[in-house]
Design a protein around this motif. Structure first.
Motif, PDB file in Angstrom:
ATOM      1  N   ARG A 245     -33.680 -13.611  70.889  1.00 37.15           N
ATOM      2  CA  ARG A 245     -32.430 -14.014  70.292  1.00 37.15           C
ATOM      3  C   ARG A 245     -31.196 -13.929  70.472  1.00 37.15           C
ATOM      4  O   ARG A 245     -30.174 -14.723  70.117  1.00 37.15           O
ATOM      5  N   ALA A 246     -30.815 -12.854  71.090  1.00 38.86           N
ATOM      6  CA  ALA A 246     -29.633 -12.362  71.483  1.00 38.86           C
ATOM      7  C   ALA A 246     -29.073 -13.351  72.388  1.00 38.86           C
ATOM      8  O   ALA A 246     -28.024 -13.771  72.867  1.00 38.86           O
ATOM      9  N   PHE A 247     -30.138 -13.868  73.677  1.00 34.84           N
ATOM     10  CA  PHE A 247     -29.476 -14.890  74.578  1.00 34.84           C
ATOM     11  C   PHE A 247     -29.283 -16.073  73.751  1.00 34.84           C
ATOM     12  O   PHE A 247     -28.210 -16.712  74.054  1.00 34.84           O
ATOM     13  N   THR A 248     -30.230 -16.658  73.028  1.00 33.53           N
ATOM     14  CA  THR A 248     -30.132 -17.944  72.086  1.00 33.53           C
ATOM     15  C   THR A 248     -28.735 -17.830  71.252  1.00 33.53           C
ATOM     16  O   THR A 248     -27.839 -18.831  71.199  1.00 33.53           O
ATOM     17  N   ARG A 249     -28.365 -16.706  70.713  1.00 33.79           N
ATOM     18  CA  ARG A 249     -27.293 -16.356  69.878  1.00 33.79           C
ATOM     19  C   ARG A 249     -26.036 -16.791  70.915  1.00 33.79           C
ATOM     20  O   ARG A 249     -24.969 -17.600  70.495  1.00 33.79           O
ATOM     21  N   MET A 250     -25.987 -16.176  72.162  1.00 35.76           N
ATOM     22  CA  MET A 250     -24.988 -16.184  73.149  1.00 35.76           C
ATOM     23  C   MET A 250     -24.815 -17.550  73.436  1.00 35.76           C
ATOM     24  O   MET A 250     -23.829 -18.354  73.512  1.00 35.76           O
TER      25      MET A 250
END
Length: 566
Positions: free
Chosen positions: A544-549
């Motif tokens: 989720r952190a990667f896709t949010r970035m």
């Protein structure tokens, strides 16, 4: 009334062929189109850049609605995924007149396939948000699960970067992958996925967020699951907050809507292929090549003679009128138009689209305001104006997907140690190695480019002087001088390359660092986003952190390459 087939024709210069994703495409079309080259814009206007054109595309799409029966099929397909309020809200919006869709799609690769799958989905989500803000109309992101294809070798594997510089290849190890003609919608993962997951866990299990992501993959990628179901489950989870809606053309409830498209493609195959061939000729004259080769009289579709889950074969017109050959069939089978139309009435799932017919099906089913695609898709949309005109559909905005290059801490550390920028690191290996080695070698070893410039700088003036002296005596001597200079340059380049390699071998540490860096950024000479999958980045930084970035970095309607620094 049927519109004219006449394609745009513009004078141009020769193009240069390139390879993307294992398929031959124009090297220049998508790049020239993004640069605003008039030759490319004559075939595919860059309407996505202009707010007024975006508003017009949304208004045109808003005049079409999703039929209640199709909406019911969409709801049923998406209900098979984990409950999600955002997706349920988007499905409810699609039931309302005036709602439009931004569509993207991809083959259902193992563990989501290459990173650009994530970039495509994020681009569609951000484009939908932006169009909604600009126009005030509801806009829903839709992901088209490309399950009709049968090309397993393109999707049955996933790559993971490793610190050693040699990527880890994970594969389903399906014995018939190279020969299968069954649409991937009907392919189960089987026991090969268990071994792939075990290898993934052994490689990434110690990463900070490995537990969460590997658990998700293990839930979705079960031996009894299909490639399509596993893919949709993981992508839906990754973009849960954004409510991405999924459409599967192999859904039995969707196939009746495709039947009229296949019927028309069969009955009007000659006229359609003639129009597309004319467009292809115009592209060639303008200096571009066809992304999809047009076969005379082809209906742009495939037929499965042995059942809904059987092998599919391309239809080509046979010598006898009203008869079609099943290209590649082991028994060289033929089928008549009457037989095809009967099957189309009874079992429309026996028919599947080609790359050129799929967009027509997509935009018949959905109120598509925009389609988000990569370079190859942009190139084949350049061929499609005559087909859209023929069926009376407006072509949606064609929007380039976001492009990213991930520079994690390991990559940044290598760049710093080598004194390179990310762009510099993608130069030819020999050139980079020679440059780095010359910097470290100290006095006595000039950089290769300096050696080449000095040697050529000495010889070129002498050749020019000789040419001037001989011009009056023998006019043909100038040609001999040109040929000699070209030969000398070629020989010098080879010599200097060897010199550079020799310098490079003096520093094994630099060599190893450079190879590790290039394995992160351009593995096997391929852009990172087209090679590596999500698992490494999800396990290191959190899915989720990667896709949010990625979502935060997406610039709608841009298509430029950006660096991500997690």
């Amino acid at each position: 009334m049927r519109k004219s087939f006449a394609p745009p024709r513009t004078p141009g210069r020769p193009g240069t062929p390139d390879l993307l994703s294992g398929r031959t495409v124009t090297s220049s079309f998508s790049a020239e189109w993004l640069r605003g080259d008039p030759r490319a814009l004559a075939f595919l206007p860059d309407r996505f850049r202009h707010k007024s054109a975006r508003a017009e595309a949304v208004a045109a799409a808003a005049s079409r609605t999703v039929s209640p029966a199709l909406l019911e099929a969409l709801v049923a397909r998406n209900t098979r995924l984990a409950p999600n309020p955002a997706r349920e809200r988007n499905l409810e919006l699609l039931s309302r007149p005036g709602t439009v869709a931004v569509v993207t799609g991809q083959q259902v690769g193992l563990f989501l396939g290459p990173l650009f799958t994530i970039y495509k989905a994020a681009s569609a989500i951000v484009a939908a948000r932006t169009l909604a803000e600009e126009t005030g109309r509801p806009c829903v992101p839709v992901f088209w699960l490309q399950t009709e294809d049968h090309d397993l070798p393109e999707i049955d594997h996933c790559f993971v970067p490793r610190g050693t510089g040699t990527p880890l290849r994970l594969s389903l190890e399906l014995s018939d992958a190279a020969t299968s003609r069954i649409p991937v919608a009907h392919r189960h993962l089987d026991e090969g996925v268990t071994r792939a997951l075990a290898a993934l866990k052994a490689e990434l299990g110690t990463q900070p967020h490995a537990g969460e992501h590997l658990e998700l993959l293990e839930r979705a990628y079960r031996p009894e699951a299909t490639l399509a179901d596993a893919f949709a489950e993981v992508l839906a989870s990754v973009f849960a907050d954004e409510g991405l809606v999924f459409l599967d053309p192999r859904d039995p409830r969707v196939s009746p809507f495709a039947a009229p498209i296949h019927r028309r493609a069969l009955e009007e195959a000659a006229a359609i292929s003639t129009a597309l061939a004319s467009q292809g000729s115009a592209l060639s004259e303008a200096g571009f090549s066809e992304q999809v080769h047009i076969r005379p009289g082809s209906p742009l579709g495939f037929f499965s003679p042995d059942g809904l889950e059987g092998a599919r074969y391309r239809l080509d017109p046979a010598a006898s009128p009203g008869t079609w050959s099943l290209v590649g069939h082991p028994d060289n089978r033929f089928v008549t138009t009457a037989e095809l139309l009967t099957w189309l009435e009874r079992e429309p799932l026996r028919f599947t689209t080609s790359a050129l017919l799929r967009p027509i099906l997509q935009d018949t089913l959905l109120p598509t305001a925009a389609y988000v695609g990569g370079p190859g898709e942009i190139a084949y949309f350049a061929q499609l104006a005559p087909l859209y005109a023929h069926v009376g559909l407006p072509m949606p905005l064609i929007v380039p997907r976001a492009r990213f290059r991930v520079l994690d801490d390991r990559t940044r550390g290598l760049l710093e140690k080598l004194g390179l920028s990310p762009d510099e690191a993608t130069a030819p290996r020999d050139e980079l190695l020679a440059r780095l080695a010359a910097q470290a070698a100290g006095e006595g070893f000039d950089p290769p480019e300096a050696v080449e410039a000095r040697l050529m700088g000495t010889l070129a003036p002498e050749l020019a002087r000789l040419g001037q002296c001989m011009a009056a005596l023998d006019p043909s001597f100038a040609h001999a001088i040109e040929r000699t200079e070209e030969s000398v340059r070629t020989a010098l380049s080879r010599l200097v390359a060897k010199y550079g390699r020799a310098l490079g071998q003096r520093d094994q540490v630099t060599l190893e660092r450079l190879d590790r860096l290039r394995a992160y950024l351009a593995p096997e000479g391929t852009p990172q986003e087209r090679f590596y999958g999500l698992p490494y980045y999800a396990c290191r930084f959190g899915a989720r952190a990667f896709t949010r970035m990625v979502l935060e970095a997406c610039e709608p309607f841009s298509g430029s390459l950006k660096d991500l620094r997690p």
